[in-house]
Design a protein around this motif. Structure first.
Motif, PDB file in Angstrom:
ATOM      1  N   TRP A  84       0.851  -1.189   0.000  1.00 56.52           N
ATOM      2  CA  TRP A  84       0.000   0.000   0.000  1.00 56.52           C
ATOM      3  C   TRP A  84       0.888   1.242   0.000  1.00 56.52           C
ATOM      4  O   TRP A  84       1.859   1.306   0.732  1.00 56.52           O
TER       5      TRP A  84
ATOM      6  N   THR B 109      -0.523   8.206  -0.423  1.00 57.94           N
ATOM      7  CA  THR B 109      -0.593   9.153  -1.528  1.00 57.94           C
ATOM      8  C   THR B 109      -0.129  10.550  -1.132  1.00 57.94           C
ATOM      9  O   THR B 109      -0.039  11.444  -1.977  1.00 57.94           O
TER      10      THR B 109
ATOM     11  N   SER C  87      -7.396   6.021   4.665  1.00 56.53           N
ATOM     12  CA  SER C  87      -8.082   6.407   3.431  1.00 56.53           C
ATOM     13  C   SER C  87      -7.139   7.036   2.416  1.00 56.53           C
ATOM     14  O   SER C  87      -7.462   7.145   1.236  1.00 56.53           O
TER      15      SER C  87
ATOM     16  N   GLU D 136      -3.282   3.745  -1.191  1.00 55.93           N
ATOM     17  CA  GLU D 136      -3.782   3.071  -2.381  1.00 55.93           C
ATOM     18  C   GLU D 136      -3.026   1.767  -2.562  1.00 55.93           C
ATOM     19  O   GLU D 136      -1.841   1.662  -2.244  1.00 55.93           O
TER      20      GLU D 136
ATOM     21  N   ASP E 259       1.783  -0.685 -11.315  1.00 53.74           N
ATOM     22  CA  ASP E 259       2.293   0.518 -10.650  1.00 53.74           C
ATOM     23  C   ASP E 259       3.766   0.419 -10.314  1.00 53.74           C
ATOM     24  O   ASP E 259       4.417   1.417 -10.040  1.00 53.74           O
TER      25      ASP E 259
ATOM     26  N   THR F 209      -1.950   6.466 -14.157  1.00 49.30           N
ATOM     27  CA  THR F 209      -1.854   6.464 -12.695  1.00 49.30           C
ATOM     28  C   THR F 209      -1.315   7.778 -12.150  1.00 49.30           C
ATOM     29  O   THR F 209      -1.248   7.965 -10.948  1.00 49.30           O
TER      30      THR F 209
ATOM     31  N   GLN G 216      -1.166  11.291 -10.705  1.00 48.50           N
ATOM     32  CA  GLN G 216      -2.138  12.033  -9.926  1.00 48.50           C
ATOM     33  C   GLN G 216      -2.317  13.432 -10.493  1.00 48.50           C
ATOM     34  O   GLN G 216      -1.345  14.166 -10.651  1.00 48.50           O
TER      35      GLN G 216
ATOM     36  N   ARG H 271      -5.873  16.943  -1.626  1.00 46.06           N
ATOM     37  CA  ARG H 271      -5.349  16.115  -0.539  1.00 46.06           C
ATOM     38  C   ARG H 271      -4.495  16.949   0.418  1.00 46.06           C
ATOM     39  O   ARG H 271      -4.565  16.800   1.632  1.00 46.06           O
TER      40      ARG H 271
ATOM     41  N   THR I 295     -14.769   4.772   1.550  1.00 46.42           N
ATOM     42  CA  THR I 295     -13.809   3.901   2.231  1.00 46.42           C
ATOM     43  C   THR I 295     -14.128   3.763   3.716  1.00 46.42           C
ATOM     44  O   THR I 295     -13.680   2.832   4.371  1.00 46.42           O
TER      45      THR I 295
END
Length: 219
Positions: free
Chosen positions: A5, A8, A31, A34, A40, A60, A62, A70, A190
């Motif tokens: 994971w 981000t 949350s 990703e 990836d 992918t 961003q 964010r 989520t």
């Protein structure tokens, strides 16, 4: 193969079946993680590129606007709380930042819990949860309850705790504790937002509550 994971916000990589409750580097919750898929993963520097493949922007990547959103959310001030639950003879707790008062009469609060977390499962089964409000000396509690899954370990082992009237475990070393019964819930993607009536409360210590900013500065 163990899942990976990616945070981000800061790029931290976590190995495990589920993302961590809190990123140990920047402090954001699960949350913001990703799941890294094979596509990836970075390609070797000497990988052969097909001459017929057009150069395109990776899907992918961003978008700048999403990054800005964010980062903006990251600046919102939060407290840190230990949310506990009990069902089917199992106790668990997790560190959470989303806990806030809705009304004072009746006394109601809301919490946001990631659906992948074991605590979420126990709250949905029992309809009850506890809140222990951490002081600024509770950094170790935030780490203990935030970096591991209660499915694999007993997070309460060796800690001073007491069981409330509702059956949930509560920390002895906390500013205050509360017990609550779920009144309603809302699907938030989520997470699930649980609205609850506060049924019990106790003041254990005087002091300043811990915030996300204080926790990050103390790491």
């Amino acid at each position: 193969m163990e899942k990976q994971w990616r945070c981000t916000v800061c790029g931290y990589i976590h190995n495990g079946e589920n993302p961590p409750d809190i990123c140990p580097i920047c402090g954001v919750d699960a949350s913001f993680f990703e799941l890294i898929t094979p596509s990836d993963e970075p390609k070797p520097a000497n990988a052969i590129k097909s001459v017929t493949t057009p150069v395109t922007t990776p899907v992918t990547e961003q978008p700048d606007e999403a990054k800005a959103i964010r980062q903006a959310l990251y600046r919102i001030s939060y407290g840190l709380y230990i949310i506990t639950a009990q069902a089917d003879g199992r106790d668990n707790g997790q560190c959470a930042n989303t806990c806030f008062q809705i009304t004072s009469d009746p006394a109601r609060l809301a919490i946001g819990i990631n659906k992948l977390n074991f605590t979420h499962e126990l709250i949905q089964k029992s309809g009850k949860f506890g809140v222990s409000v951490l002081s600024q000396t509770g950094v170790d509690y935030a780490r203990r309850f935030g970096y591991k899954s209660g499915r694999d370990t007993d997070k309460f082992e060796g800690l001073a705790v007491h069981r409330g009237e509702s059956g949930v475990l509560l920390l002895d070393d906390a500013l205050v504790t509360m017990q609550a019964t779920v009144l309603n819930q809302m699907d938030a993607g989520t997470h699930t937002l649980f609205l609850a009536d506060v049924t019990n409360g106790e003041i254990l210590q005087e002091g300043d509550p811990m915030t996300y900013a204080f926790f990050r500065a103390s790491k």
